[in-house]
Enzyme design. Sequence first.
Site, PDB file in Angstrom:
ATOM      1  N   ARG A 117      82.345 -11.331  17.506  1.00  0.00           N
ATOM      2  CA  ARG A 117      81.080 -11.740  18.131  1.00  0.00           C
ATOM      3  C   ARG A 117      80.598 -10.733  19.157  1.00  0.00           C
ATOM      4  O   ARG A 117      79.410 -10.663  19.452  1.00  0.00           O
ATOM      5  CB  ARG A 117      81.242 -13.120  18.770  1.00  0.00           C
ATOM      6  CG  ARG A 117      81.570 -14.225  17.769  1.00  0.00           C
ATOM      7  CD  ARG A 117      80.510 -14.407  16.709  1.00  0.00           C
ATOM      8  NE  ARG A 117      80.852 -15.431  15.716  1.00  0.00           N
ATOM      9  CZ  ARG A 117      80.098 -15.723  14.667  1.00  0.00           C
ATOM     10  NH1 ARG A 117      78.977 -15.076  14.438  1.00  0.00           N
ATOM     11  NH2 ARG A 117      80.478 -16.647  13.812  1.00  0.00           N
ATOM     12  N   GLU A 145      67.388 -13.751  14.625  1.00  0.00           N
ATOM     13  CA  GLU A 145      68.714 -13.288  15.038  1.00  0.00           C
ATOM     14  C   GLU A 145      68.526 -12.305  16.190  1.00  0.00           C
ATOM     15  O   GLU A 145      67.577 -11.526  16.193  1.00  0.00           O
ATOM     16  CB  GLU A 145      69.424 -12.607  13.853  1.00  0.00           C
ATOM     17  CG  GLU A 145      70.830 -12.131  14.182  1.00  0.00           C
ATOM     18  CD  GLU A 145      71.597 -11.648  12.941  1.00  0.00           C
ATOM     19  OE1 GLU A 145      71.694 -12.412  11.956  1.00  0.00           O
ATOM     20  OE2 GLU A 145      72.075 -10.498  12.975  1.00  0.00           O
TER      21      GLU A 145
END
Length: 329
Positions: free
Chosen positions: A211, A318
């Site tokens: 991440r 995103e």
Amino acid sequence: MGVATFDAPPLERRAADVPVAEINTPVLGDAGALCEVWRTRQAIESGVHGGVRYARTADMLFGCIAVPENGAEISAASWATPSASAEKEQRTPLYVATERAYREILATLDALGYVHLIRVWNYVPEINRDTHGIERYRQFNSARQAALLASGRPVTGNVSAACALGAAVGSPLVVYFLASHSAPTFIENPRQVSAYNYPPRYGARSPVFSRAAVLHQPDGMTLFISGTASIVGHRTIHAGDTAAQTRETLSNIEAVLAEANRVTGSGEFALDTLACKVYVRCPSDLPVIQAELRAALGAAARAVYLQADICRRDLSVEIEATAMVAHTT
Ligand code: 3EB
């Protein structure tokens, strides 16, 4: 060290020794053509290794590669060994191009000695289209994982931060990256299942990325937050509601910031220190997304907006981000 251009004509004035990744994603808003520039105060040396153009300092390597899909033949004989799942792995043109891009990148890291991949940006033309019975993002995921395994690298845990977005029809696959001599710290998001542990419903081979990654430098730290979307656990939430997806994405980014602060023992990474790149599926959603970003980050928010398909069809936005903090001593 390196440049990525978005929707820009070939640069007129470019230093011969700076690698340039050319990406075909329209720029939204009033930014015009966009160049992302990675700078260093250290001396650079540049070169070519296989298909990878690179520039390096003593500590860091920037590189890029563009691989066209040449329509490599698909025949029964070219089916790879079936993976654990029932989904067969076809050596489609995109699979072959992805495998080649990663094989050449990983060979470059090994040859030059910058073994730690920190951050990878992937631009996959027509990322949501099905060809040969499989979505192209899944073809990309299979080949990325296979190439990492073939080079002896892990595909869970210590894996780079990344993003994977669409690009215009007819573009090559474009990948650019940063790597380093020293190991970064990889960060997961407690609100999300790690992407490398996604269940098989998202594809036979999981996407391989962390991440976020924290690069430790003598004078500070740089945080690279991967492409982040409206996913909680492993599920997309707020399908069809772009404003809510944007808020959920920002909640995920705040969770990654908190986790980065916890893991590094610093309290300094914060929303208002971020430089954001925002990918918007439908240009008409731009005002809604901009309004949510301004509400969360303030009017001084540093953000650029690009039109790109997101790797799940139900995602409309995103956000990726970078932050630098200086050691105050
Ligand atoms: C997600 O969280 C959204 O395949 O490299 C984000 C970041 C996403 C990186 C990749 C995909 C990738 O699964 C999609």
